[in-house]
Scaffold this motif. Structure first.
Motif, mmCIF file in Angstrom:
data_model
loop_
_atom_site.group_PDB
_atom_site.id
_atom_site.type_symbol
_atom_site.label_atom_id
_atom_site.label_comp_id
_atom_site.label_asym_id
_atom_site.label_seq_id
_atom_site.Cartn_x
_atom_site.Cartn_y
_atom_site.Cartn_z
ATOM 1 N N LYS A 173 0.855 -1.124 0.283
ATOM 2 C CA LYS A 173 0.064 0.092 -0.014
ATOM 3 C C LYS A 173 0.943 1.284 -0.009
ATOM 4 C CE LYS A 173 -4.395 -1.070 0.171
ATOM 5 N NZ LYS A 173 -5.353 -0.422 -1.084
ATOM 6 N N LEU A 174 2.177 1.350 0.204
ATOM 7 C CA LEU A 174 2.987 2.393 0.552
ATOM 8 C C LEU A 174 3.275 2.833 -0.858
ATOM 9 C CD1 LEU A 174 5.646 1.206 3.206
ATOM 10 C CD2 LEU A 174 3.533 2.901 3.579
ATOM 11 N N SER A 175 3.613 2.203 -1.911
ATOM 12 C CA SER A 175 3.651 2.806 -3.147
ATOM 13 C C SER A 175 2.526 2.939 -3.859
ATOM 14 C CB SER A 175 4.705 2.090 -3.962
ATOM 15 O OG SER A 175 4.193 0.555 -4.038
ATOM 16 N N LYS A 176 1.420 2.283 -3.804
ATOM 17 C CA LYS A 176 0.399 2.251 -4.560
ATOM 18 C C LYS A 176 -0.734 3.287 -3.907
ATOM 19 C CE LYS A 176 -0.116 -2.570 -5.474
ATOM 20 N NZ LYS A 176 1.306 -3.028 -5.287
ATOM 21 N N ALA A 177 -0.462 3.888 -2.635
ATOM 22 C CA ALA A 177 -1.476 4.868 -1.906
ATOM 23 C C ALA A 177 -0.694 5.967 -1.227
ATOM 24 C CB ALA A 177 -2.477 4.052 -1.407
ATOM 25 N N LEU A 178 0.605 5.800 -1.201
ATOM 26 C CA LEU A 178 1.398 6.736 -0.366
ATOM 27 C C LEU A 178 0.646 6.796 1.040
ATOM 28 C CD1 LEU A 178 2.709 9.650 -2.541
ATOM 29 C CD2 LEU A 178 4.047 7.909 -1.402
ATOM 30 N N ILE A 179 0.572 5.562 1.889
ATOM 31 C CA ILE A 179 -0.055 5.587 2.934
ATOM 32 C C ILE A 179 1.255 6.017 4.092
ATOM 33 C CG2 ILE A 179 -0.848 4.103 4.928
ATOM 34 C CD1 ILE A 179 -2.762 4.634 2.545
ATOM 35 N N THR A 180 0.882 6.986 4.706
ATOM 36 C CA THR A 180 1.679 7.534 5.908
ATOM 37 C C THR A 180 1.438 7.069 7.436
ATOM 38 O OG1 THR A 180 0.409 9.675 6.134
ATOM 39 C CG2 THR A 180 2.304 9.635 4.621
ATOM 40 N N ASP A 181 0.448 6.420 7.616
ATOM 41 C CA ASP A 181 0.056 6.187 8.869
ATOM 42 C C ASP A 181 0.001 4.724 9.037
ATOM 43 O OD1 ASP A 181 -0.895 5.627 11.355
ATOM 44 O OD2 ASP A 181 -2.694 6.748 11.206
ATOM 45 N N PRO A 182 1.121 4.066 9.796
ATOM 46 C CA PRO A 182 1.553 2.456 9.750
ATOM 47 C C PRO A 182 0.090 1.712 10.483
ATOM 48 C CG PRO A 182 2.456 3.534 11.423
ATOM 49 C CD PRO A 182 2.182 4.709 10.835
ATOM 50 N N ALA A 183 -0.885 2.514 11.081
ATOM 51 C CA ALA A 183 -1.963 2.077 12.040
ATOM 52 C C ALA A 183 -3.070 1.656 10.703
ATOM 53 C CB ALA A 183 -2.559 2.849 12.909
ATOM 54 N N LYS A 184 -3.070 2.299 9.661
ATOM 55 C CA LYS A 184 -4.024 2.222 8.474
ATOM 56 C C LYS A 184 -3.671 0.954 7.824
ATOM 57 C CE LYS A 184 -5.428 7.030 8.110
ATOM 58 N NZ LYS A 184 -5.392 8.058 7.147
ATOM 59 N N ILE A 185 -2.590 0.323 7.777
ATOM 60 C CA ILE A 185 -2.187 -0.802 7.100
ATOM 61 C C ILE A 185 -1.578 -1.768 7.753
ATOM 62 C CG2 ILE A 185 -2.086 0.344 4.761
ATOM 63 C CD1 ILE A 185 0.811 0.563 5.030
ATOM 64 N N GLU A 186 -1.517 -1.956 9.166
ATOM 65 C CA GLU A 186 -1.051 -2.966 9.685
ATOM 66 C C GLU A 186 -1.948 -4.336 9.665
ATOM 67 O OE1 GLU A 186 -2.826 -1.331 14.105
ATOM 68 O OE2 GLU A 186 -0.669 -1.576 13.855
ATOM 69 N N MET A 284 6.893 3.108 -10.887
ATOM 70 C CA MET A 284 5.862 3.581 -11.424
ATOM 71 C C MET A 284 4.641 3.277 -10.822
ATOM 72 S SD MET A 284 7.178 4.252 -14.224
ATOM 73 C CE MET A 284 5.708 4.778 -15.213
ATOM 74 N N GLU A 285 4.598 2.580 -9.645
ATOM 75 C CA GLU A 285 3.227 2.653 -8.696
ATOM 76 C C GLU A 285 3.175 4.241 -8.197
ATOM 77 O OE1 GLU A 285 2.619 -1.947 -7.866
ATOM 78 O OE2 GLU A 285 3.419 -0.701 -6.219
ATOM 79 N N LEU A 286 4.587 4.712 -7.833
ATOM 80 C CA LEU A 286 4.680 5.988 -7.276
ATOM 81 C C LEU A 286 4.172 7.092 -8.259
ATOM 82 C CD1 LEU A 286 7.919 5.538 -5.008
ATOM 83 C CD2 LEU A 286 5.812 6.156 -4.103
ATOM 84 N N VAL A 287 4.531 6.838 -9.334
ATOM 85 C CA VAL A 287 4.244 7.630 -10.574
ATOM 86 C C VAL A 287 2.706 7.822 -10.639
ATOM 87 C CG1 VAL A 287 4.204 8.281 -12.953
ATOM 88 C CG2 VAL A 287 6.378 7.567 -11.904
ATOM 89 N N VAL A 288 2.076 6.806 -10.555
ATOM 90 C CA VAL A 288 0.623 6.674 -10.610
ATOM 91 C C VAL A 288 -0.153 7.352 -9.364
ATOM 92 C CG1 VAL A 288 -1.592 5.267 -10.438
ATOM 93 C CG2 VAL A 288 0.218 4.633 -12.016
ATOM 94 N N ALA A 289 0.364 7.314 -8.140
ATOM 95 C CA ALA A 289 0.189 7.929 -7.002
ATOM 96 C C ALA A 289 0.222 9.535 -7.035
ATOM 97 C CB ALA A 289 0.590 7.282 -5.625
ATOM 98 N N ILE A 290 1.411 10.067 -7.362
ATOM 99 C CA ILE A 290 1.630 11.187 -7.373
ATOM 100 C C ILE A 290 1.073 12.074 -8.573
ATOM 101 C CG2 ILE A 290 3.472 10.946 -5.970
ATOM 102 C CD1 ILE A 290 5.497 11.402 -8.142
ATOM 103 N N SER A 291 0.887 11.465 -9.655
ATOM 104 C CA SER A 291 0.218 12.162 -10.910
ATOM 105 C C SER A 291 -1.003 12.726 -10.686
ATOM 106 C CB SER A 291 0.305 11.049 -12.245
ATOM 107 O OG SER A 291 -0.696 9.968 -12.031
ATOM 108 N N LYS A 292 -1.784 12.192 -9.582
ATOM 109 C CA LYS A 292 -3.055 12.960 -9.423
ATOM 110 C C LYS A 292 -3.079 14.129 -8.713
ATOM 111 C CE LYS A 292 -4.644 8.047 -8.780
ATOM 112 N NZ LYS A 292 -5.008 7.002 -7.978
ATOM 113 N N ARG A 293 -1.795 14.660 -8.232
ATOM 114 C CA ARG A 293 -1.652 15.847 -7.265
ATOM 115 C C ARG A 293 -1.086 16.954 -8.028
ATOM 116 N NH1 ARG A 293 1.019 13.704 -1.717
ATOM 117 N NH2 ARG A 293 -0.166 11.902 -1.554
ATOM 118 N N LYS A 294 -1.573 16.917 -9.439
ATOM 119 C CA LYS A 294 -1.261 18.112 -10.222
ATOM 120 C C LYS A 294 0.151 18.656 -10.042
ATOM 121 C CE LYS A 294 -6.026 19.525 -10.021
ATOM 122 N NZ LYS A 294 -7.126 20.561 -9.690
#
Length: 538
Positions: A173-186, A284-294
């Protein structure tokens, strides 16, 4: 007062041999599976991310494979067969009478979309005498090893030693969605791992040495030691940096854990410019995640002609490149990075990347150029580390070198393990690590289980890409042939093709290249009523 009820859910004639159906039970859903004359009932949704299992693949030896990420369960018992399932399915009592199928359960249970059950052996048996199992690493392999140990009846102590400061997470989930809170994906909370799984968690510690003769590990350069009966080495990998000028500047990020995700998330603001070095799946997963941020610009530098070319081939790589270009990504392929340029005002900050003599402006840089096995701590242990940093293991994932090979296992990114065809391989994928952990847990618990799983991975590339084996809407099924046999399959927007393909490869029933060329549909191959397999689940 008991709320258990027996309810007619389906006429027997509506469920044929080899079929699955999702049916209503009270206000919820359950999954019915028929194998021969037996009907089985389980919870209807995968415990990983809630995929409807009825859309997956059923085999005659009792396996149901999730259509999304390859998690697998036994429909007869609900037990986990393959990662990334974090918990088993609940199994309900089903019977047939007078041409009707009845299920006995508490209807309120089936309202929980991910209704699952705890491992068969809970923490009550975890305090037995003995040093138990020590696991070095806190990733997918570690968690699945714990779950498997308890599921298969291991009652001894289990200790996880992890450099990370959080419990095992769904790292994908880190590269696919840039999750920053470990509690959300533990996978499980620290409390659950301690109380329900009887696991001793030691977070934020580093294993710096292993003594196989004394059967202990050293922590934090000698500050502490810990003894073991069985040792599982699952340290994962360390991101690489290119040996070029500017590679260690403050805003040049590699990507592996929560802190990396936090840095990239903070940097990827509207109007910023990023250069991504490397066209790997993570990049490329990071590219997809950040490409939505203008962002003002996204430049990708790759060594091959197309992204993913080495794994997926030129045609698929070209199609995916075209999709990313439609989203505004600029590629610089078949290129080599000369250096990363620092700011004149602040020499610690990167402002550009020089490639092919051209300077690409950058407010931050992501370096996705691969990882190396984190095996430095094994120096002097007696375990032989190969040139690539990996460790050779046997079919049970026991290390092949050192004075105590029967009690030491290596899994995940560091393991060089034998394939069914005799080749040795090391695969840096989260799902392989998870299934390594499951196999080792089963073996340590008393039932030796050789590792024979078919590797499966997935990637978010605007659409969901699946692969099994060793704007523009992209849709495909690709077959990879070696020595006149199909050895791998990739797909996009064609679920559950890869789930079915992984089972065909496992069972040795994969189509031939000639059958594919003649137009035979992989999904048409019957693997749910094969007589030689049906008897395995009875």
């Amino acid at each position: 007062m008991s709320s258990i009820k027996t309810i007619h859910v389906l006429d027997e004639a509506e469920l044929q041999d080899g079929q699955m159906k999702e049916v209503a039970f009270g206000e919820g859903k359950i999954l019915l599976s028929r194998l021969g004359d037996k009907v089985h009932a389980t919870s209807a949704f995968c415990t990983h991310y809630g995929a409807p299992l009825a859309k997956g693949v059923l085999t005659a030896d009792g396996r149901v494979v999730c259509p999304w990420h390859g998690a697998c369960f036994n429909v007869c018992s609900g037990d986990i067969e393959d990662a990334p399932a974090p918990a088993a399915l609940h199994s309900f009592k089903a019977h047939v009478a007078d041409g009707k199928i009845y299920v006995t359960a508490d209807p309120s249970d089936t309202l929980k979309s991910n209704f699952s059950r705890q491992p068969k052996l809970l923490a009550s048996g975890a305090e037995n005498a003995g040093r138990g199992v020590v696991i070095v690493g806190g990733g997918s392999g570690a968690f699945q090893a714990v779950e498997s140990l308890r599921e298969h009846g291991y009652a001894g102590p289990i200790t996880i030693l992890s450099k990370e400061t959080y419990t095992p997470i769904d790292r994908t989930k880190l590269s696919k969605a840039l999750i920053t809170d470990p509690a959300k994906i533990e996978w499980k909370t620290a409390a659950d791992l301690k109380i329900k799984y009887g696991t001793n968690l030691r977070l934020g510690v580093e294993v710096t040495g292993v003594d196989l003769e004394k059967k202990n590990v050293t922590l934090d350069n000698g500050k502490d030691t810990l003894s073991y009966d069985k040792l599982i080495l699952a340290p994962g990998s360390t991101p690489r940096r290119l040996p070029i000028e500017g590679a260690n500047l403050e805003n040049v990020y590699t990507f592996r854990g929560i802190s990396d995700s936090q840095k990239v998330d903070a940097a990827a603001r509207e109007g910023q410019r990023v250069v991504v070095i490397g066209s790997s799946f993570i990049s490329m997963e990071l590219v997809v995640a950040i490409s939505k941020r203008k962002l003002a610009s996204i430049d990708v530098i790759g060594m091959e002609e197309y992204p993913f070319q080495a794994v997926l081939g030129e045609e698929i790589g070209a199609a995916l490149k075209k999709y990313h270009e439609s989203q505004g990504v600029r590629f610089h392929m078949k290129s080599k990075v000369d250096k990363i340029v620092a700011s004149e005002e602040n020499p610690n900050i990167a402002t550009g990347v020089v490639v092919n003599g051209e300077t690409l402006p950058a407010d931050f840089v992501i370096m996705g150029v691969g990882v190396g096995p984190a095996t430095q701590f094994l120096k002097g242990s007696g375990i032989e580390v190969e040139r690539d940093g990996g460790v050779k293991v046997d079919q049970y994932l026991r290390v092949k070198s050192g004075p105590d090979t029967q009690n030491v296992y290596a899994i995940g990114d560091i393991a060089i393990y034998p394939q069914v065809n005799g080749d040795e391989t090391r695969i840096e994928h989260w799902n392989v690590a998870g299934n390594h952990g499951r196999a080792v847990g089963c073996t340590i618990a008393g039932k030796e289980q050789p590792f024979v799983k078919v590797p499966v991975f997935w990637s978010a590339q605007g659409q969901q890409l699946r692969y099994c084996g060793i704007g523009h809407k992209v849709q495909f099924i690709a077959y990879y042939v070696k020595n006149e046999k199909i050895v791998a399959v990739a797909s996009m927007q064609n679920d559950p093709v890869v789930s079915k393909a992984s089972e065909l490869l496992r069972l040795g029933l994969m189509l031939t290249p000639e059958e594919v060329e003649a137009g035979k549909d992989l999904l048409s191959v019957d693997i749910a009523t094969v007589p030689s397999l049906t008897k395995l689940q009875s």
